[in-house]
Design an enzyme around this catalytic site. Sequence first.
Site, PDB file in Angstrom:
ATOM      1  N   ASP A  10      -6.372   0.684   0.701  1.00 61.63           N
ATOM      2  CA  ASP A  10      -6.437   0.828   2.160  1.00 61.63           C
ATOM      3  C   ASP A  10      -7.815   0.362   2.621  1.00 61.63           C
ATOM      4  OD1 ASP A  10      -8.226   2.798   1.504  1.00 61.63           O
ATOM      5  OD2 ASP A  10      -7.186   4.401   2.557  1.00 61.63           O
ATOM      6  N   LYS A  20       0.835  -1.201   0.000  1.00 63.75           N
ATOM      7  CA  LYS A  20       0.000   0.000   0.000  1.00 63.75           C
ATOM      8  C   LYS A  20       0.872   1.254   0.000  1.00 63.75           C
ATOM      9  CE  LYS A  20      -1.630   2.400   3.310  1.00 63.75           C
ATOM     10  NZ  LYS A  20      -2.190   2.920   4.552  1.00 63.75           N
TER      11      LYS A  20
END
Length: 218
Positions: A146, A128
Amino acid sequence: MDNSVTIHTKEERARGILSALAAEYPAAQCELEYDNPFHLLVAVILSAQCTDKRVNEVTKELFRVYDTPEDFANADIENLQRLIFSCGFYRNKSASIISASRDIVGRFGGRVPDNFDDLLSLKGVGRKTANVVMSVAFGGNNIAVDTHVFRVSHRLGFSGGKTPLDVEKDLMTALAPEDWSLAHHLLIFHGRYCCKSQRPQCGECKVAAFCTNSAAKL
Ligand code: SF4
């Protein structure tokens, strides 16, 4: 079964969702404050399980004390933990920041690498974080998944994936590469301001017509 019709419909659907969200959130962008790729990298590490607002408060002071990768590589870990304490998970986050900084200094001449694989190779940097830095700092076509992107992607039927990587792959299949970065920000904004985890504001939602979340139809 006519596959071409199905594919066309999916593309139309994805485009309809993105254009409605783009109209709703014209200022959708990264809300972390940073002035260089390294500061963004630190901010993204701090943002796990924490609001961008809190991270911005913390980094304002933090970057006065430690600025460069060299500064962080040589930081006293207890002092760093104290400075980032309010972001939560401060032990893991301080270790990640110091590890990544040492890697950047030791392997990349003190500069944050501008390609995904090298970013992902940094100790303490996950998928991420690497995707956000590539997209926001370097203008790459990347989708970072996320908690907001994960949830909203499921509700809007982009993915039924069990992991962030599953969802990332499904979004990359559903959307054109040039839309990946914008989609990332739009899905975050929608999750943050409307399609909230516990109480989604379905009555206000501009993409309710596309929603597959059965609770939203009640
Ligand atoms: S209708 Fe509700 S659950 Fe569906 S996307 Fe909109 S806010 Fe989220």
